[in-house]
Design a protein around this motif. Structure first.
Motif, PDB file in Angstrom:
ATOM      1  N   ARG A 139     -11.846   3.309  -6.316  1.00  0.00           N
ATOM      2  CA  ARG A 139     -10.519   3.921  -6.380  1.00  0.00           C
ATOM      3  C   ARG A 139     -10.072   4.174  -4.952  1.00  0.00           C
ATOM      4  NH1 ARG A 139      -8.903   9.576  -7.131  1.00  0.00           N
ATOM      5  NH2 ARG A 139     -10.949  10.173  -7.920  1.00  0.00           N
ATOM      6  N   THR A 140      -8.895   3.664  -4.600  1.00  0.00           N
ATOM      7  CA  THR A 140      -8.466   3.782  -3.219  1.00  0.00           C
ATOM      8  C   THR A 140      -6.952   4.015  -3.148  1.00  0.00           C
ATOM      9  OG1 THR A 140      -8.654   2.702  -1.051  1.00  0.00           O
ATOM     10  CG2 THR A 140      -8.217   1.267  -2.939  1.00  0.00           C
ATOM     11  N   ARG A 141      -6.404   4.129  -1.936  1.00  0.00           N
ATOM     12  CA  ARG A 141      -4.981   4.457  -1.802  1.00  0.00           C
ATOM     13  C   ARG A 141      -4.409   3.891  -0.511  1.00  0.00           C
ATOM     14  NH1 ARG A 141      -4.333  10.522   0.702  1.00  0.00           N
ATOM     15  NH2 ARG A 141      -5.505  10.161   2.613  1.00  0.00           N
ATOM     16  N   GLU A 142      -3.077   3.791  -0.495  1.00  0.00           N
ATOM     17  CA  GLU A 142      -2.373   3.395   0.732  1.00  0.00           C
ATOM     18  C   GLU A 142      -1.232   4.357   1.000  1.00  0.00           C
ATOM     19  OE1 GLU A 142      -1.245  -0.665   1.100  1.00  0.00           O
ATOM     20  OE2 GLU A 142      -3.316  -1.241   1.398  1.00  0.00           O
ATOM     21  N   PRO A 143      -0.769   4.512   2.259  1.00  0.00           N
ATOM     22  CA  PRO A 143      -1.490   3.984   3.418  1.00  0.00           C
ATOM     23  C   PRO A 143      -2.839   4.684   3.553  1.00  0.00           C
ATOM     24  CG  PRO A 143       0.366   5.369   4.110  1.00  0.00           C
ATOM     25  CD  PRO A 143       0.473   5.208   2.634  1.00  0.00           C
ATOM     26  N   GLY A 144      -3.830   3.928   4.009  1.00  0.00           N
ATOM     27  CA  GLY A 144      -5.177   4.470   4.155  1.00  0.00           C
ATOM     28  C   GLY A 144      -6.173   3.613   3.417  1.00  0.00           C
ATOM     29  N   GLY A 145      -7.249   4.230   2.942  1.00  0.00           N
ATOM     30  CA  GLY A 145      -8.232   3.519   2.136  1.00  0.00           C
ATOM     31  C   GLY A 145      -9.432   2.999   2.904  1.00  0.00           C
ATOM     32  N   SER A 146      -9.368   3.048   4.243  1.00  0.00           N
ATOM     33  CA  SER A 146     -10.548   2.760   5.060  1.00  0.00           C
ATOM     34  C   SER A 146     -10.413   3.665   6.281  1.00  0.00           C
ATOM     35  CB  SER A 146     -10.606   1.290   5.478  1.00  0.00           C
ATOM     36  OG  SER A 146      -9.554   1.003   6.381  1.00  0.00           O
ATOM     37  N   ALA A 147     -11.494   3.797   7.055  1.00  0.00           N
ATOM     38  CA  ALA A 147     -11.478   4.785   8.146  1.00  0.00           C
ATOM     39  C   ALA A 147     -10.310   4.544   9.106  1.00  0.00           C
ATOM     40  CB  ALA A 147     -12.812   4.769   8.887  1.00  0.00           C
ATOM     41  N   GLY A 148     -10.154   3.300   9.563  1.00  0.00           N
ATOM     42  CA  GLY A 148      -9.085   3.001  10.514  1.00  0.00           C
ATOM     43  C   GLY A 148      -7.710   3.163   9.882  1.00  0.00           C
ATOM     44  N   PHE A 187     -14.067  -3.731  -9.856  1.00  0.00           N
ATOM     45  CA  PHE A 187     -12.631  -3.520  -9.956  1.00  0.00           C
ATOM     46  C   PHE A 187     -12.192  -2.700  -8.741  1.00  0.00           C
ATOM     47  CE2 PHE A 187     -12.983  -4.691 -14.372  1.00  0.00           C
ATOM     48  CZ  PHE A 187     -11.715  -5.133 -14.718  1.00  0.00           C
ATOM     49  N   VAL A 188     -11.013  -2.984  -8.234  1.00  0.00           N
ATOM     50  CA  VAL A 188     -10.407  -2.142  -7.206  1.00  0.00           C
ATOM     51  C   VAL A 188      -9.086  -1.640  -7.762  1.00  0.00           C
ATOM     52  CG1 VAL A 188      -9.418  -2.039  -4.885  1.00  0.00           C
ATOM     53  CG2 VAL A 188     -11.524  -3.349  -5.288  1.00  0.00           C
ATOM     54  N   VAL A 189      -8.906  -0.312  -7.802  1.00  0.00           N
ATOM     55  CA  VAL A 189      -7.635   0.262  -8.248  1.00  0.00           C
ATOM     56  C   VAL A 189      -7.036   1.020  -7.063  1.00  0.00           C
ATOM     57  CG1 VAL A 189      -8.157   0.338 -10.702  1.00  0.00           C
ATOM     58  CG2 VAL A 189      -8.816   2.254  -9.290  1.00  0.00           C
ATOM     59  N   SER A 190      -5.840   0.629  -6.658  1.00  0.00           N
ATOM     60  CA  SER A 190      -5.229   1.220  -5.466  1.00  0.00           C
ATOM     61  C   SER A 190      -3.918   1.937  -5.804  1.00  0.00           C
ATOM     62  CB  SER A 190      -4.967   0.143  -4.403  1.00  0.00           C
ATOM     63  OG  SER A 190      -4.465   0.740  -3.215  1.00  0.00           O
ATOM     64  N   ASP A 191      -3.825   3.155  -5.308  1.00  0.00           N
ATOM     65  CA  ASP A 191      -2.602   3.959  -5.379  1.00  0.00           C
ATOM     66  C   ASP A 191      -1.699   3.448  -4.259  1.00  0.00           C
ATOM     67  OD1 ASP A 191      -0.690   6.004  -5.080  1.00  0.00           O
ATOM     68  OD2 ASP A 191      -2.126   7.597  -5.521  1.00  0.00           O
ATOM     69  N   ARG A 192      -0.757   2.567  -4.611  1.00  0.00           N
ATOM     70  CA  ARG A 192       0.170   1.846  -3.729  1.00  0.00           C
ATOM     71  C   ARG A 192      -0.491   0.628  -3.075  1.00  0.00           C
ATOM     72  NH1 ARG A 192       4.887   4.565  -3.269  1.00  0.00           N
ATOM     73  NH2 ARG A 192       4.943   6.833  -3.179  1.00  0.00           N
ATOM     74  N   PHE A 193       0.353  -0.402  -2.835  1.00  0.00           N
ATOM     75  CA  PHE A 193      -0.030  -1.590  -2.060  1.00  0.00           C
ATOM     76  C   PHE A 193       1.263  -2.198  -1.530  1.00  0.00           C
ATOM     77  CE2 PHE A 193      -2.072  -5.912  -1.582  1.00  0.00           C
ATOM     78  CZ  PHE A 193      -3.020  -5.510  -0.672  1.00  0.00           C
ATOM     79  N   PHE A 194       1.345  -3.524  -1.376  1.00  0.00           N
ATOM     80  CA  PHE A 194       2.485  -4.068  -0.623  1.00  0.00           C
ATOM     81  C   PHE A 194       3.844  -3.895  -1.292  1.00  0.00           C
ATOM     82  CE2 PHE A 194       0.719  -8.556  -1.809  1.00  0.00           C
ATOM     83  CZ  PHE A 194       1.304  -8.541  -3.071  1.00  0.00           C
ATOM     84  N   ASP A 195       3.880  -3.681  -2.616  1.00  0.00           N
ATOM     85  CA  ASP A 195       5.179  -3.431  -3.252  1.00  0.00           C
ATOM     86  C   ASP A 195       5.827  -2.155  -2.732  1.00  0.00           C
ATOM     87  OD1 ASP A 195       5.249  -5.695  -5.159  1.00  0.00           O
ATOM     88  OD2 ASP A 195       3.491  -4.698  -6.009  1.00  0.00           O
ATOM     89  N   SER A 196       5.001  -1.164  -2.346  1.00  0.00           N
ATOM     90  CA  SER A 196       5.574   0.072  -1.797  1.00  0.00           C
ATOM     91  C   SER A 196       6.293  -0.187  -0.480  1.00  0.00           C
ATOM     92  CB  SER A 196       4.480   1.133  -1.575  1.00  0.00           C
ATOM     93  OG  SER A 196       4.205   1.828  -2.777  1.00  0.00           O
ATOM     94  N   THR A 197       5.761  -1.087   0.347  1.00  0.00           N
ATOM     95  CA  THR A 197       6.421  -1.396   1.625  1.00  0.00           C
ATOM     96  C   THR A 197       7.746  -2.104   1.371  1.00  0.00           C
ATOM     97  OG1 THR A 197       4.210  -1.645   2.541  1.00  0.00           O
ATOM     98  CG2 THR A 197       6.037  -2.358   3.929  1.00  0.00           C
ATOM     99  N   LEU A 198       7.775  -2.965   0.365  1.00  0.00           N
ATOM    100  CA  LEU A 198       9.036  -3.618  -0.004  1.00  0.00           C
ATOM    101  C   LEU A 198      10.052  -2.571  -0.483  1.00  0.00           C
ATOM    102  CD1 LEU A 198      10.489  -6.363  -0.436  1.00  0.00           C
ATOM    103  CD2 LEU A 198       9.620  -6.306  -2.777  1.00  0.00           C
ATOM    104  N   ALA A 199       9.604  -1.651  -1.312  1.00  0.00           N
ATOM    105  CA  ALA A 199      10.532  -0.667  -1.867  1.00  0.00           C
ATOM    106  C   ALA A 199      10.996   0.338  -0.805  1.00  0.00           C
ATOM    107  CB  ALA A 199       9.868   0.068  -3.033  1.00  0.00           C
ATOM    108  N   TYR A 200      10.073   0.869  -0.008  1.00  0.00           N
ATOM    109  CA  TYR A 200      10.415   1.943   0.934  1.00  0.00           C
ATOM    110  C   TYR A 200      11.047   1.418   2.221  1.00  0.00           C
ATOM    111  CZ  TYR A 200       8.189   5.625  -1.811  1.00  0.00           C
ATOM    112  OH  TYR A 200       7.893   6.528  -2.801  1.00  0.00           O
ATOM    113  N   GLN A 201      10.429   0.413   2.840  1.00  0.00           N
ATOM    114  CA  GLN A 201      10.937  -0.022   4.152  1.00  0.00           C
ATOM    115  C   GLN A 201      12.085  -1.027   4.008  1.00  0.00           C
ATOM    116  OE1 GLN A 201       7.442   0.942   4.047  1.00  0.00           O
ATOM    117  NE2 GLN A 201       8.458   2.692   5.001  1.00  0.00           N
ATOM    118  N   VAL A 202      12.023  -1.929   3.016  1.00  0.00           N
ATOM    119  CA  VAL A 202      13.112  -2.889   2.836  1.00  0.00           C
ATOM    120  C   VAL A 202      14.212  -2.256   1.975  1.00  0.00           C
ATOM    121  CG1 VAL A 202      13.759  -5.181   2.002  1.00  0.00           C
ATOM    122  CG2 VAL A 202      11.538  -4.839   3.138  1.00  0.00           C
ATOM    123  N   GLY A 203      13.852  -1.806   0.766  1.00  0.00           N
ATOM    124  CA  GLY A 203      14.857  -1.221  -0.125  1.00  0.00           C
ATOM    125  C   GLY A 203      15.403   0.088   0.418  1.00  0.00           C
TER     126      GLY A 203
END
Ligand SMILES: Nc1ncnc2c1ncn2[C@@H]1O[C@H](COP(=O)(O)OP(=O)(O)O)[C@@H](O)[C@H]1O
Ligand SMILES: [Mg+2]
Length: 205
Positions: free
Chosen positions: A36-45, A88-104
């Motif tokens: 279970r992971t999330r964006e932005p984030g999901g790894s140390a860097g 399985f990898v389940v992520s709270d947000r991924f690239f669709d969020s960048t399309l919606a927030y930064q483009v839309g």
């Protein structure tokens, strides 16, 4: 398209954090290994980049580049290795969020989103994206009641309407990948709809 990669998308207060917990639990109970992971984030860097993104306003293109820098790191160091190991990898947000927030929402050019996506991720895409959709005011009211607010939640109703429209337009453009879930219902009903979509897509019991 990567079958075991599931993303949850939607605006503020849609119920992503609530539902990703329930989904990860259900997958684990079905005997599946799950990250279970999330964006932005999901790894140390990428978590360090998250702090930068949320700490101050950015030029829209700079902000999009930061999101994709974090995403590439998250993909390379967390998501791809887990998928390769059969989880399985389940992520709270991924690239669709960048399309919606930064483009839309913020008006960055769609071509930049497409270029960064292709350059950094190739044709990697979730096998299933669950778009939790509800009216903007309802989501913002939930987020406000929750207590913690972030920089995006303060951007005003017009911004969030554009975000919602961009999510729904993408769901219309990619109906096989993106399933729209009515997020106005109580959490247990939303969860049942999500699990039904996963069963349909992955043939899980
Ligand atoms: N289906 C729902 N109906 C009513 N309230 C909800 C529902 N899902 C979540 N909430 C509540 O709304 C708030 C925001 O939910 P959360 O899961 O944090 O949304 P998100 O992660 O999408 O911003 C939380 O206080 C949560 O308990
Ligand atoms: Mg959340």
């Amino acid at each position: 398209m990567i079958p075991r990669f599931i993303t949850l998308e939607g605006g503020e207060g849609a119920g992503k954090s609530t539902q990703i917990r329930l989904l990860a639990q259900a997958l684990a109970q079905a005997g599946q290994a799950v990250l279970r992971t999330r964006e932005p984030g999901g790894s140390a860097g990428a978590e360090r980049v998250r702090e930068l993104i949320l700490s101050r306003p950015w030029d829209p293109l700079a902000e999009m580049a930061l999101h994709f820098a974090a995403r590439r790191e998250h993909w390379a160091r967390s998501i791809a290795p887990c998928l390769a190991a059969g989880a399985f990898v389940v992520s709270d947000r991924f690239f669709d969020s960048t399309l919606a927030y930064q483009v839309g929402g913020q008006g960055a050019p769609r071509a930049v989103w497409e270029g960064l996506r292709t350059t950094l991720l190739g044709d990697a895409a979730p096998g299933l994206t669950l778009l939790l959709d509800l009216p903007v005011e309802a989501g913002l009211a939930r987020a406000e009641a929750r207590g913690e607010t972030n920089r995006y939640e303060t951007l005003g109703a017009g911004f969030h309407e554009r975000v919602r429209e961009a999510f729904l337009a993408q769901a219309k453009a990619e109906p096989d990948r993106i399933k729209v879930i009515d997020a106005t219902h109580p959490p247990a009903e939303v969860s049942a709809a999500i699990l039904a979509a996963c069963r349909d897509r992955f043939g899980l019991p």
